[in-house]
Design a protein around this motif. Sequence first.
Motif, PDB file in Angstrom:
ATOM      1  N   ARG A 152       0.698  -1.216  -0.191  1.00  0.00           N
ATOM      2  CA  ARG A 152       0.063   0.126  -0.237  1.00  0.00           C
ATOM      3  C   ARG A 152       0.546   1.051  -0.059  1.00  0.00           C
ATOM      4  O   ARG A 152       0.669   2.503  -0.461  1.00  0.00           O
ATOM      5  N   ARG A 153       1.711   0.879   0.819  1.00  0.00           N
ATOM      6  CA  ARG A 153       3.021   2.540   0.952  1.00  0.00           C
ATOM      7  C   ARG A 153       3.773   2.774  -0.350  1.00  0.00           C
ATOM      8  O   ARG A 153       4.761   3.595  -0.314  1.00  0.00           O
ATOM      9  N   GLU A 154       3.861   1.470  -1.119  1.00  0.00           N
ATOM     10  CA  GLU A 154       4.813   1.434  -2.386  1.00  0.00           C
ATOM     11  C   GLU A 154       4.566   2.856  -3.132  1.00  0.00           C
ATOM     12  O   GLU A 154       3.197   3.243  -3.903  1.00  0.00           O
ATOM     13  N   GLY A 155       4.963   3.969  -3.365  1.00  0.00           N
ATOM     14  CA  GLY A 155       5.296   5.492  -4.137  1.00  0.00           C
ATOM     15  C   GLY A 155       4.247   6.440  -3.558  1.00  0.00           C
ATOM     16  O   GLY A 155       4.290   7.107  -4.008  1.00  0.00           O
ATOM     17  N   LYS A 156       3.577   6.349  -2.913  1.00  0.00           N
ATOM     18  CA  LYS A 156       2.974   7.052  -1.849  1.00  0.00           C
ATOM     19  C   LYS A 156       3.421   6.894  -0.340  1.00  0.00           C
ATOM     20  O   LYS A 156       3.154   6.742   0.554  1.00  0.00           O
ATOM     21  N   GLN A 157       4.984   7.237  -0.214  1.00  0.00           N
ATOM     22  CA  GLN A 157       5.072   7.381   1.071  1.00  0.00           C
ATOM     23  C   GLN A 157       4.698   9.188   1.802  1.00  0.00           C
ATOM     24  O   GLN A 157       4.488   9.641   1.626  1.00  0.00           O
TER      25      GLN A 157
END
Lengths: 148, 148
Positions: free
Chosen positions: B136-141
Motif C-alpha cells: 500500500r505504501r509503495e510510491g506514496k511515501q
Amino acid sequence: MISKKTKYAINALVHLAKRKDEGPIIIAEIAKAENIPQKFLEAILLDLKKAGILASKKGKAGGYYLLKAPEDVNMADVMRLFDGPIALLPCVTYMYYERCEECKDEETCGIRDVFLEVRNKTVSMLKKSTLLEIIRREGKQKRPENED
Amino acid sequence: MISKKTKYAINALVHLAKRKDEGPIIIAEIAKAENIPQKFLEAILLDLKKAGILASKKGKAGGYYLLKAPEDVNMADVMRLFDGPIALLPCVTYMYYERCEECKDEETCGIRDVFLEVRNKTVSMLKKSTLLEIIRREGKQKRPENED
DNA sequence: TCTTTACTCTACTAAATAGATAGACTTAAT
DNA sequence: ATTAAGTCTATCTATTTAGTAGAGTAAAGA
C-alpha cells in the motif's frame, strides 16, 4: 540483540551514575561489581571516554567518572557507539546511509517506508531511555503495556 | 540491522504478494527480478515454506506461492524466523528467554525494565508492518513524523 | 626520586555467524 | 522418457564477537 560490549557499557555507566558523587572509580571495582571481564571493560571505558561520556584520572586515586549528567546519557547514543546504526536497513540510517544492494527503486520502496517509521520511533524511545530513567525504574517495575 | 537473508525474504514475499493471483512463480524469476543470488534464495524460500508462509509446487509449471493472505504476513514473524528474537536483551525475549550472564538481580533491574518496554513497542510496530501495508505504501511515501 | 597504582595502547586468538556456492537428488507434467 | 523445477547435503571464506596478553605511560605520595 545488542552485543555484550554494549550491555557491559550500559552496566558500567549505570554503576558510575549511581556513584557519581564519589569521585573516580577504578576499573577493577566496576569489573568485579558488574561481573565484566576486566580487560574487556578497559577497552569499553576507553571508548566511552573518547565519546565524551566518561572522563578518567590516571595513577593513584585514579579511575573513571561520568562527564555527562545521567539524564543526558541515553541508550541510542551508547548503542550507536558500539553496535552502529539503530535502523534495521542500511537505506534508513541517519548517519551511515547506504543503498540496499538489491534495491530497484528506493524512492518508491514500500519496505523502506515501513522501516523508516520503525527506525524513527525506535530512536525516539531509546533517546528517552537515559541512565536517570534506568536508575529511577530500579526496583519499581511497571506492568507491561502490550503482550504478544 | 537485519541480515541480508531476512531482507531477501521480505523482497521475495513482497514479489509473491504482488502476483498472488498468478499461480506458482519460479525461484529463477524472483531471483532475477529482485537481484537475489538464486542458490541463496532457494534456502530462504524453503524456510518460508517450512514456516507455513509459502507453499510450493514441484516440477513443470511449479514454483512458490503465498499461503497466507498479505495482511497476515508481518515483519515480526519474518525477522524472528531468520534473525531470531526481536528483543535487544536475552532477558526480555518472549520465546527464547535467557538470563544476562552478568546480571545481579533481574527482578529489580532497571535496564531490563527499560528494554522490555522497547521490545513490546517494537514488536507491536513490526506486527502492524504486513505485506499488505508495504505494498500500500509503495510510491506514496508519508513524510517522516520524527526527525533526529 | 622511587615505587606503587591505575589508565592506555598494540597485538593476538578462538569461536560463531553471515553470505554465499556446488552438485546431486526428487518430483511432476507432457 | 524428457524436461522443468523444487529439495537436500556439504563446503567455503570473510567478518564479527568476545576475550586475552603484555608492555607502556602518567600521577600520587613516601
